[in-house]
Design a protein around this motif. Structure first.
Motif, PDB file in Angstrom:
ATOM      1  N   ASP A 150       0.805  -1.232   0.000  1.00  9.64           N
ATOM      2  CA  ASP A 150       0.000   0.000   0.000  1.00  9.64           C
ATOM      3  C   ASP A 150       0.830   1.270   0.000  1.00  9.64           C
ATOM      4  O   ASP A 150       0.416   2.285  -0.558  1.00  9.64           O
ATOM      5  CB  ASP A 150      -0.933   0.019   1.218  1.00  9.64           C
ATOM      6  N   GLU A 151       2.014   1.262   0.609  1.00  5.38           N
ATOM      7  CA  GLU A 151       2.781   2.491   0.834  1.00  5.38           C
ATOM      8  C   GLU A 151       3.503   2.990  -0.410  1.00  5.38           C
ATOM      9  O   GLU A 151       3.795   4.180  -0.548  1.00  5.38           O
ATOM     10  CB  GLU A 151       3.790   2.257   1.977  1.00  5.38           C
ATOM     11  N   GLU A 152       3.779   2.110  -1.355  1.00  5.62           N
ATOM     12  CA  GLU A 152       4.600   2.472  -2.504  1.00  5.62           C
ATOM     13  C   GLU A 152       3.880   3.431  -3.458  1.00  5.62           C
ATOM     14  O   GLU A 152       2.659   3.402  -3.591  1.00  5.62           O
ATOM     15  CB  GLU A 152       5.036   1.228  -3.289  1.00  5.62           C
ATOM     16  N   MET A 153       4.676   4.275  -4.145  1.00  3.39           N
ATOM     17  CA  MET A 153       4.159   5.149  -5.205  1.00  3.39           C
ATOM     18  C   MET A 153       4.090   4.322  -6.484  1.00  3.39           C
ATOM     19  O   MET A 153       5.089   4.099  -7.154  1.00  3.39           O
ATOM     20  CB  MET A 153       5.064   6.366  -5.382  1.00  3.39           C
ATOM     21  N   LYS A 154       2.896   3.851  -6.798  1.00  2.73           N
ATOM     22  CA  LYS A 154       2.704   2.877  -7.870  1.00  2.73           C
ATOM     23  C   LYS A 154       2.306   3.561  -9.184  1.00  2.73           C
ATOM     24  O   LYS A 154       1.734   4.646  -9.167  1.00  2.73           O
ATOM     25  CB  LYS A 154       1.638   1.862  -7.442  1.00  2.73           C
ATOM     26  N   ALA A 155       2.600   2.900 -10.296  1.00  6.19           N
ATOM     27  CA  ALA A 155       2.316   3.482 -11.603  1.00  6.19           C
ATOM     28  C   ALA A 155       1.725   2.440 -12.545  1.00  6.19           C
ATOM     29  O   ALA A 155       2.087   1.265 -12.500  1.00  6.19           O
ATOM     30  CB  ALA A 155       3.587   4.065 -12.218  1.00  6.19           C
ATOM     31  N   THR A 203      -2.647  -4.231  -9.599  1.00  7.56           N
ATOM     32  CA  THR A 203      -2.906  -3.632 -10.919  1.00  7.56           C
ATOM     33  C   THR A 203      -1.725  -2.817 -11.437  1.00  7.56           C
ATOM     34  O   THR A 203      -1.704  -2.433 -12.607  1.00  7.56           O
ATOM     35  CB  THR A 203      -4.137  -2.709 -10.854  1.00  7.56           C
ATOM     36  N   ALA A 204      -0.745  -2.531 -10.576  1.00  8.15           N
ATOM     37  CA  ALA A 204       0.353  -1.630 -10.940  1.00  8.15           C
ATOM     38  C   ALA A 204       1.404  -2.333 -11.793  1.00  8.15           C
ATOM     39  O   ALA A 204       1.642  -3.539 -11.654  1.00  8.15           O
ATOM     40  CB  ALA A 204       1.004  -1.063  -9.685  1.00  8.15           C
ATOM     41  N   HIS A 205       2.039  -1.549 -12.664  1.00 13.09           N
ATOM     42  CA  HIS A 205       3.146  -2.069 -13.467  1.00 13.09           C
ATOM     43  C   HIS A 205       4.477  -1.980 -12.734  1.00 13.09           C
ATOM     44  O   HIS A 205       5.459  -2.607 -13.151  1.00 13.09           O
ATOM     45  CB  HIS A 205       3.241  -1.308 -14.790  1.00 13.09           C
ATOM     46  N   GLY A 206       4.525  -1.184 -11.667  1.00  9.68           N
ATOM     47  CA  GLY A 206       5.758  -1.052 -10.909  1.00  9.68           C
ATOM     48  C   GLY A 206       5.692   0.116  -9.951  1.00  9.68           C
ATOM     49  O   GLY A 206       4.674   0.811  -9.841  1.00  9.68           O
ATOM     50  N   GLU A 207       6.808   0.332  -9.254  1.00 10.92           N
ATOM     51  CA  GLU A 207       6.920   1.427  -8.291  1.00 10.92           C
ATOM     52  C   GLU A 207       7.864   2.500  -8.822  1.00 10.92           C
ATOM     53  O   GLU A 207       8.984   2.209  -9.261  1.00 10.92           O
ATOM     54  CB  GLU A 207       7.469   0.905  -6.962  1.00 10.92           C
ATOM     55  N   TYR A 208       7.404   3.741  -8.763  1.00 10.37           N
ATOM     56  CA  TYR A 208       8.285   4.872  -9.056  1.00 10.37           C
ATOM     57  C   TYR A 208       9.226   5.038  -7.874  1.00 10.37           C
ATOM     58  O   TYR A 208       8.782   5.169  -6.729  1.00 10.37           O
ATOM     59  CB  TYR A 208       7.453   6.132  -9.285  1.00 10.37           C
ATOM     60  N   ILE A 209      10.530   5.065  -8.127  1.00 10.26           N
ATOM     61  CA  ILE A 209      11.487   4.983  -7.020  1.00 10.26           C
ATOM     62  C   ILE A 209      12.002   6.347  -6.545  1.00 10.26           C
ATOM     63  O   ILE A 209      12.832   6.413  -5.650  1.00 10.26           O
ATOM     64  CB  ILE A 209      12.674   4.071  -7.357  1.00 10.26           C
ATOM     65  N   GLY A 210      11.529   7.432  -7.146  1.00 10.36           N
ATOM     66  CA  GLY A 210      11.971   8.752  -6.695  1.00 10.36           C
ATOM     67  C   GLY A 210      13.137   9.306  -7.474  1.00 10.36           C
ATOM     68  O   GLY A 210      13.954  10.062  -6.936  1.00 10.36           O
ATOM     69  N   ALA A 211      13.239   8.947  -8.753  1.00 14.46           N
ATOM     70  CA  ALA A 211      14.268   9.501  -9.642  1.00 14.46           C
ATOM     71  C   ALA A 211      13.632   9.735 -11.005  1.00 14.46           C
ATOM     72  O   ALA A 211      12.961   8.842 -11.538  1.00 14.46           O
ATOM     73  CB  ALA A 211      15.459   8.554  -9.768  1.00 14.46           C
ATOM     74  N   THR A 212      13.834  10.934 -11.564  1.00 11.37           N
ATOM     75  CA  THR A 212      13.147  11.351 -12.785  1.00 11.37           C
ATOM     76  C   THR A 212      14.094  12.111 -13.704  1.00 11.37           C
ATOM     77  O   THR A 212      14.867  12.953 -13.246  1.00 11.37           O
ATOM     78  CB  THR A 212      11.977  12.311 -12.451  1.00 11.37           C
TER      79      THR A 212
END
Length: 249
Positions: free
Chosen positions: A147-152, A171-180
């Motif tokens: 639940d806590e992860e920033m999902k995309a 349903t998510a394809h993965g977690e955004y890890i905080g780098a862009t």
């Protein structure tokens, strides 16, 4: 292109470490802090001009600025967020909007990851499949999500459809890890989307600004970081994990 670090957060769940320090300055490998790792990684890929958004306990970053510049061969420009303890980080990122026009590789000041993440994002900048993307997100598509992860979630054509913590992990394809990676041509549209986001609700994340931009037609894509050891440091359990892996970078 320049580097950027968001280091304004208080990190209340990491007290007592953060009683006198921002989260980014919490040590994870001897005296090496999360911020040290971020600067080391950016310098290693040639990004020696780094903008740092500071806020909570900003004086601690200022006190170390000269030593960090000398140690990593970087030049730091500090952008102060005077609402860091009141508002969330959509506002923090918006404050650095004038620097987007140069193109930036942004990293969160609470993410401990190896330099391969920076290499992945810079490689994506040159890749044909990301040629139309104003923004490229570093994505962990191997981790089991909760639940806590920033999902995309991404559309079939690879464009960002949804980014939020508030979705079914299955349903998510993965977690955004905080780098862009933010390309110069996306700068103004991103700034406008961030402003609309924090004006709607100052407690929203900058990822909500990414969602706003995607809703407006902006092209945001993901780049897989592969199966690597990394952690977002929110609490003491995360900090223990960071200390397990940081010494191997």
């Amino acid at each position: 292109m320049i580097g950027m670090v968001l280091a304004a957060g208080a990190g209340r769940r990491l007290r007592p470490y953060t009683d006198t320090l921002p989260k980014a300055l919490v040590p994870v490998d001897g005296e090496t802090t999360i911020f040290d790792i971020a600067l080391r990684n950016l310098a290693a890929v040639g990004l020696t001009e780094v903008v740092v958004v500071v806020g909570y306990r900003a004086e601690a970053v200022q006190a170390r600025q000269a030593a960090l510049e000398s140690k990593y061969g970087v030049t730091l420009t500090l952008v102060h967020n005077d609402k860091a303890e009141e508002w969330n980080n959509a506002y923090s990122l918006w404050l650095a909007r004038e620097h987007f026009a140069r193109g930036v590789l942004l990293v969160n000041g609470d993410t401990v990851h190896p330099v391969s993440v920076e290499h992945t994002l810079l490689a994506a900048e040159q890749a044909a499949e990301h040629a139309d993307a104003g923004i490229v997100l570093a994505l962990d598509d191997h981790k089991t999500l909760a639940d806590e992860e920033m999902k995309a979630i991404f559309h079939e054509d690879g464009r960002l459809a949804k980014i939020t913590k508030l979705m079914d992990p299955a349903t998510a394809h993965g977690e955004y890890i905080g780098a862009t990676l933010i390309r110069p041509e996306a700068a103004q549209a991103l700034a406008d989307a961030l402003q609309a986001t924090f004006e709607r609700d100052p407690n929203l994340y900058y990822e909500d600004g990414y969602q706003e931009l995607a809703n407006r037609g902006g092209v945001i894509r993901g780049a897989s970081i592969g199966q690597i050891p990394w952690v977002e440091v929110d609490n003491h359990a995360d900090l223990a994990r960071a200390r397990e892996i940081a010494c191997h970078y």
